[in-house]
Design a protein around this motif. Structure first.
Motif, short mmCIF file in Angstrom:
data_model
loop_
_atom_site.label_atom_id
_atom_site.label_comp_id
_atom_site.label_asym_id
_atom_site.label_seq_id
_atom_site.Cartn_x
_atom_site.Cartn_y
_atom_site.Cartn_z
N SER A 1 53.61 -49.87 28.34
CA SER A 1 53.71 -51.30 28.58
C SER A 1 52.50 -51.81 29.36
N LYS A 2 52.18 -53.07 29.17
CA LYS A 2 51.12 -53.71 29.94
C LYS A 2 51.60 -54.16 31.32
N LEU A 3 52.89 -54.07 31.57
CA LEU A 3 53.44 -54.49 32.85
C LEU A 3 53.19 -53.45 33.93
N LYS A 4 52.90 -53.94 35.14
CA LYS A 4 52.70 -53.08 36.30
C LYS A 4 53.72 -53.45 37.38
N VAL A 5 53.87 -52.58 38.36
CA VAL A 5 54.87 -52.76 39.41
C VAL A 5 54.24 -52.55 40.78
N THR A 6 54.66 -53.37 41.73
CA THR A 6 54.29 -53.18 43.13
C THR A 6 55.55 -53.08 43.98
N ALA A 7 55.63 -52.04 44.81
CA ALA A 7 56.67 -51.92 45.83
C ALA A 7 56.05 -52.40 47.14
N LEU A 8 56.39 -53.62 47.52
CA LEU A 8 55.84 -54.24 48.73
C LEU A 8 56.70 -53.82 49.92
N CYS A 9 56.07 -53.18 50.91
CA CYS A 9 56.81 -52.63 52.05
C CYS A 9 56.37 -53.28 53.36
N PRO A 10 56.89 -54.47 53.66
CA PRO A 10 56.51 -55.12 54.92
C PRO A 10 57.18 -54.48 56.12
N GLY A 11 56.54 -54.60 57.26
CA GLY A 11 57.14 -54.24 58.53
C GLY A 11 57.63 -55.51 59.21
N GLY A 12 57.24 -55.70 60.47
CA GLY A 12 57.66 -56.89 61.20
C GLY A 12 56.97 -58.13 60.69
N VAL A 13 57.75 -59.11 60.24
CA VAL A 13 57.24 -60.36 59.70
C VAL A 13 58.08 -61.49 60.27
N GLN A 14 57.45 -62.62 60.52
CA GLN A 14 58.15 -63.79 61.09
C GLN A 14 58.97 -64.49 60.01
N THR A 15 60.16 -63.94 59.75
CA THR A 15 61.06 -64.50 58.75
C THR A 15 62.42 -64.76 59.39
N GLY A 16 63.40 -65.15 58.57
CA GLY A 16 64.75 -65.35 59.07
C GLY A 16 65.65 -64.16 58.79
N ILE A 17 65.07 -62.97 58.59
CA ILE A 17 65.87 -61.78 58.27
C ILE A 17 66.86 -61.46 59.37
N ASN A 18 66.53 -61.83 60.61
CA ASN A 18 67.43 -61.57 61.73
C ASN A 18 68.57 -62.59 61.80
#
Length: 276
Positions: free
Chosen positions: A177-194
């Motif tokens: 396939s021409k499709l590719k994949v990225t596994a993005l692995c963030p650490g501490g980011v200023q989001t609303g995850i908390n």
């Protein structure tokens, strides 16, 4: 996929945090957007911020298979194609492994794992049929590589999301396939995850435990000191252009992964990297 302008991107979890930053960065790149989230007001805000871009939105619970397939049907129906799929929606639940209720696991697995799986099943077959360059970015989290105390349930879902990402990439490569994949692995980011409880379904609610409260104090500090989501979005776009599979947001994680591998090969419990 080096050229993004004029192409179509789908972003889940787009009402805030990394999802909003991805949407705004992709809009600036000249992409047409389909944005999804469970928070309609946040979605509307992101849409308003993406000035000059064509943006569609749809309230979508990614843990709901039918809802994600409806999102895909509408996207392909109204926009004609999808070139970039960002399975980004995610929620957090802290606490010790032995105190987590089955409903905690059900909620986290529904969003963090099934959200990715539903996205793959709903979009990828039609992306393959397009026979064009394309990319899938799964926001995994560094917790998908390093299992930490106070976040066992979350790590279980993120380890599984990483495995799904790697298997998807291998499958696509196997069939040419021409499709590719990225596994993005963030650490501490200023989001609303908390503050994930704000979107927790009432039928999966549980009483807060002491260890959960302790974990939130830790993650509050990590989020407060975290990276700007716009920086994460820029890293993700660069990874798409360079067709990179595993992507860290913080430079120390590569060395941490080497240390973990060495410790595991020696039969030891691995040390933890800094999460910020």
């Amino acid at each position: 996929m080096r050229e993004l302008s004029g192409k179509v991107a789908v972003v889940t979890g787009a009402a805030s945090g990394i999802g909003r930053a991805l949407a705004l960065r992709l809009a600036a790149e000249g992409m047409t957007l389909m944005l999804a989230d469970v928070e309609p007001s946040g979605l509307a805000r992101t849409q308003a911020m993406a000035e000059g871009a064509k943006v569609l939105t749809q309230v979508t619970d990614v843990s709901d298979r039918a809802a994600v397939h409806h999102l895909a049907d509408r996207t392909f129906g109204e926009l004609g194609a999808v070139h970039l799929l960002c399975n980004n929606a995610g929620v957090f639940q802290g606490g010790h492994m032995w105190t987590r209720d089955p409903d905690d696991f059900a909620w986290l697995l529904g969003v963090n794992l099934w959200g990715v799986l539903h996205g793959i099943h709903a979009f990828v077959p039609r992306m393959i049929e397009q026979d064009t360059e394309g990319h899938i970015v799964n926001t995994v989290s560094i917790s998908g590589l390093f299992a930490a105390p106070y976040s066992g349930a979350y790590s279980v879902t993120k380890y599984a999301a990483f495995a799904a990402s790697q298997s998807l990439a291998q499958d696509l490569a196997m069939v040419g396939s021409k499709l590719k994949v990225t596994a993005l692995c963030p650490g501490g980011v200023q989001t609303g995850i908390n503050r994930s409880d704000r979107v927790r379904p009432a039928d999966l609610s549980t009483s807060r435990t002491q260890d959960e409260g302790d974990s939130l104090k830790i993650i509050d500090g990590i989020v407060e000191r975290g990276m700007d989501p716009a920086t994460v979005a820029a890293i993700a776009v660069e990874a798409v252009r360079e067709e990179r599979f595993l992507v860290f947001t913080h430079p120390g994680y590569g060395e941490g992964l080497r240390e973990q591998t060495e410790a595991l090969l020696e039969g030891k419990l691995p040390p933890l990297p800094l999460y910020e």
